[in-house]
Write a protein that holds these residues in place. Structure first.
Motif, PDB file in Angstrom:
ATOM      1  N   THR A 148      82.065  44.776  56.512  1.00 39.48           N
ATOM      2  CA  THR A 148      82.458  45.727  55.413  1.00 39.48           C
ATOM      3  C   THR A 148      83.285  45.540  54.415  1.00 39.48           C
TER       4      THR A 148
ATOM      5  N   TRP B 149      82.226  45.209  50.564  1.00 35.45           N
ATOM      6  CA  TRP B 149      82.855  46.189  49.673  1.00 35.45           C
ATOM      7  C   TRP B 149      83.592  45.593  48.617  1.00 35.45           C
TER       8      TRP B 149
ATOM      9  N   ILE C 123      81.100  43.788  45.980  1.00 35.29           N
ATOM     10  CA  ILE C 123      80.198  44.035  45.366  1.00 35.29           C
ATOM     11  C   ILE C 123      80.345  44.626  43.978  1.00 35.29           C
ATOM     12  N   PRO C 124      81.643  44.926  43.303  1.00 40.16           N
ATOM     13  CA  PRO C 124      82.012  44.950  41.921  1.00 40.16           C
ATOM     14  C   PRO C 124      81.657  43.827  41.000  1.00 40.16           C
TER      15      PRO C 124
ATOM     16  N   PHE D 242      77.312  56.130  46.219  1.00 40.17           N
ATOM     17  CA  PHE D 242      77.785  54.997  46.320  1.00 40.17           C
ATOM     18  C   PHE D 242      79.272  54.925  45.814  1.00 40.17           C
TER      19      PHE D 242
ATOM     20  N   PHE E 132      81.821  56.264  48.209  1.00 41.46           N
ATOM     21  CA  PHE E 132      81.875  55.366  49.088  1.00 41.46           C
ATOM     22  C   PHE E 132      82.989  54.348  48.833  1.00 41.46           C
ATOM     23  N   MET E 133      82.658  53.735  47.327  1.00 48.31           N
ATOM     24  CA  MET E 133      83.564  52.642  47.171  1.00 48.31           C
ATOM     25  C   MET E 133      84.940  53.095  46.891  1.00 48.31           C
TER      26      MET E 133
END
Lengths: 326, 298
Positions: free
Chosen positions: A195, A199, A202-203, B41, B44-45
């Motif tokens: 995760t 996490w 992703i960006p 989203f 969450f980020m």
């Protein structure tokens, strides 16, 4: 090593037309003074050779010797042992478990992050302007966060006694997660690590792929809509083929980064990853610096690099192919 | 069929096609769902970021509460103060700055020359140099740590800020060369040529045209180099004794030696992150284009 090693050529790009025009004359002139460019490159090449090239060679040499603490202190040349380190590593079932774990983690983490990254990139084109800004700001903060800080944040959130995750899960009806320790069961521990990696990844993926989506011609999508294509058909037959070069590159990069996982499992396990939390990078490091088996650690590193060589070569070929390297 | 195709262009202006990609199957319910997912989203980020901030401003009793508070009830700066007062913190901050700035300055000077060669000259071996520069960015640095450690120890550069600075310099050098190359080739060659025709020397072309025009590129590149060197902790942690670490390594050591004082740790993490986050947000436009630059033809 965290964010992205990236050229920012696009920003200043737009010089493409110049490249093509008048190349012949320029080439002739530039070739005459071929001493100057080499002179300019010498400092860089020397530094790279000295601190990357030489260690690389030394790493290979070391893997055929037996360097322990004694040789380190006395400075004597360690004895040659031929392939001993390799036979020892390759016949060790622990090593193969680590390899399997690293490969499995990489596969899972890359697939999840690329799929979510693509989904978010598509979502960004669909949402209202304000929501898109919120998404970009959120992702920028995550992207900017140093890897180690992010890992510490996750370590705190998943803390067994005072972590907020246990508190929130415990509020669900019928779930008792008070004082639950997330790292006793390796499957749960690895879900936390995955995760964290997804996490944090992703960006880069979402923002890059979103930039790539602007390349999809509107006319194609409109034509498809008129012809009655569903979203999935448009995605599969129009968007993905156009996005393919970019997808290939970001996936390759993700593979390279995730395969070298070190910071996240290292920090989440307080700098002493248990056997179930070792990856190739931490395993090699622990062997060398934890147990002073420098040669064994080097052999593991050599094998790691060899395992990655195919992917790296693929990436570089791809960079040449799309003409970025001209 | 013919009717449909003919009608389509006429209908187009009335339909709002602001972005091409997701217009397929666009419906009101779908838009609401998309926006909702987008907001969830984002939350969450942001949650881990928020939680770090939230914790850093809590007094110790609130940090170690079985029922965590989502906003500090008694906000305090104590955690920041105790981070600053903690052993090695200021020392490590200074070390980090010294090491990072030396590495960035060195990489910029050395890298600019090589970038100039690659961007402005066609010469034998150019492709080879590009290949090396691309390839070394992919080598996992941790793999090289063992020989590097032995090498630096041989010349007494372990437990020294100089040894780490040089290592960081090499760490960010390939990226620096590669990025600057992009910026330099963005300057039209016609400018060089015009200046040469007007009687400038090669040196003058460099000082009066290329260097000033690469200015923004130099800033972006050095900022990114700064981030990379500032965020590094494995190398410095391996090579140096506790007195010669940087802030990232401080965050790591802080956890192992004294159990975890979460409040000061989160405060320290914020202090450590501030320069990186600020710099990152400044240059994010440059970063976002990525290693992938060529795949997005604008």
């Amino acid at each position: 090593m965290s964010v992205v090693e990236t050229p920012a050529t696009r920003r200043t790009g737009g010089s493409t037309p110049h490249r093509a025009s008048g190349r012949a004359t320029r080439t002739r002139r530039r070739r005459q003074g071929s001493g100057l460019p080499w002179l300019l490159s010498v400092p860089t090449l020397l530094l790279l050779a000295g601190l990357l090239g030489y260690p690389l060679v030394r790493m290979v040499v070391l893997s055929f010797q037996n360097m322990r603490l004694r040789e380190l202190i006395s400075g004597r040349t360690p004895p040659w042992v031929g392939l001993d380190n390799y036979t020892r590593v390759l016949s060790d079932s622990v090593f193969w478990t680590v390899v399997g774990r690293t490969v499995a983690f990489t596969a899972v983490a890359v697939i999840i992050s690329v799929v979510i990254g693509l989904a978010i990139a598509l979502l960004m084109r669909r949402v209202a302007h304000g929501v898109r800004m919120l998404m970009i700001v959120a992702m920028m903060f995550v992207w900017a966060m140093p890897q180690l800080v992010a890992a510490q944040a996750f370590r705190w959130i998943t803390d067994s006694d005072f972590g907020v995750l246990n508190y929130l899960l415990d509020m669900l009806p019928g779930v008792h997660y008070q004082n639950h320790s997330w790292f006793v069961n390796p499957w749960q521990g690895w879900s936390v690590i995955t995760t964290l990696v997804v996490w944090a990844g992703i960006p880069f993926l979402a923002i890059t792929l979103n930039a790539g989506l602007t390349q999809v011609p509107k006319e194609l999508i409109e034509a498809a809509t008129v012809d009655g294509a569903t979203f999935w058909q448009a995605l599969r037959n129009i968007i993905l083929p156009i996005l393919k070069p970019l997808l290939t590159i970001v996936t390759t990069l993700s593979v390279i980064w995730d395969f070298g996982l070190f910071t996240q499992n290292w920090a989440l396990r307080d700098g002493h990853p248990e056997p179930e939390y070792q990856t190739l990078a931490t395993y090699s490091y622990t062997q060398a610096f934890g147990q002073s088996r420098y040669s064994l650690g080097s052999a593991i590193s050599v094998i790691t690099v060899l395992l990655m060589l195919g992917v790296m070569a693929f990436y570089i070929r791809q960079m040449f192919k799309i003409g970025e390297v001209d | 069929m013919v009717a449909t195709t003919a009608a389509a262009p006429a209908a187009r202006p009335r339909r709002r096609v602001d972005d091409g990609v997701m217009t397929v199957g666009r419906s009101r319910a779908g838009t609401i769902a998309a926006n909702t997912i987008g907001v969830i989203f984002s939350l969450f980020m942001l949650f881990p970021v928020y939680w770090v901030l939230n914790t850093a401003f809590k007094p110790p009793t609130e940090v170690l509460a079985l029922t965590p508070t989502f906003v500090p009830t008694h906000p305090t700066f104590d955690n920041f103060l105790s981070a600053f007062k903690a052993q090695y913190f200021l020392q490590d901050m200074l070390n980090g700055l010294v090491v990072t700035l030396m590495a960035v300055a060195g990489a910029l000077v050395v890298g600019f020359l090589a970038a100039l060669a690659i961007a402005r000259f066609k010469f034998f071996g150019r492709k080879g140099i590009i290949l090396v520069i691309l390839a070394v960015q992919l080598v996992p640095f941790i793999a090289l740590l063992i020989p590097l450690f032995l090498m630096l120890q041989r010349v007494s550069l372990t437990d020294s800020l100089i040894g780490v600075s040089i290592t960081y310099l090499v760490l960010i050098l390939p990226y620096t060369v590669w990025t600057l190359r992009g910026f330099i080739s963005g300057i039209p060659r016609e400018l060089d040529e015009a200046a040469l025709i007007d009687g400038c020397t090669r040196g003058q072309v460099f000082w009066r045209i290329i260097l000033p025009l690469t200015g923004p590129g130099l800033v972006a590149t050095s900022v990114y180099g700064f981030i990379q060197a500032w965020n590094e902790f494995i190398i410095i942690n391996t090579l140096n004794s506790p007195a010669k670490q940087n802030l990232m390594a401080w965050l790591l050591q802080n956890q192992t030696t004294r159990g975890t004082a979460w409040g000061p740790l989160m405060a320290g993490a914020i202090i450590t992150s501030i320069p990186v986050v600020v710099f990152f947000l400044i240059i994010q436009r440059n970063i976002a284009t990525g290693l992938t630059a060529g795949a997005v033809k604008g």
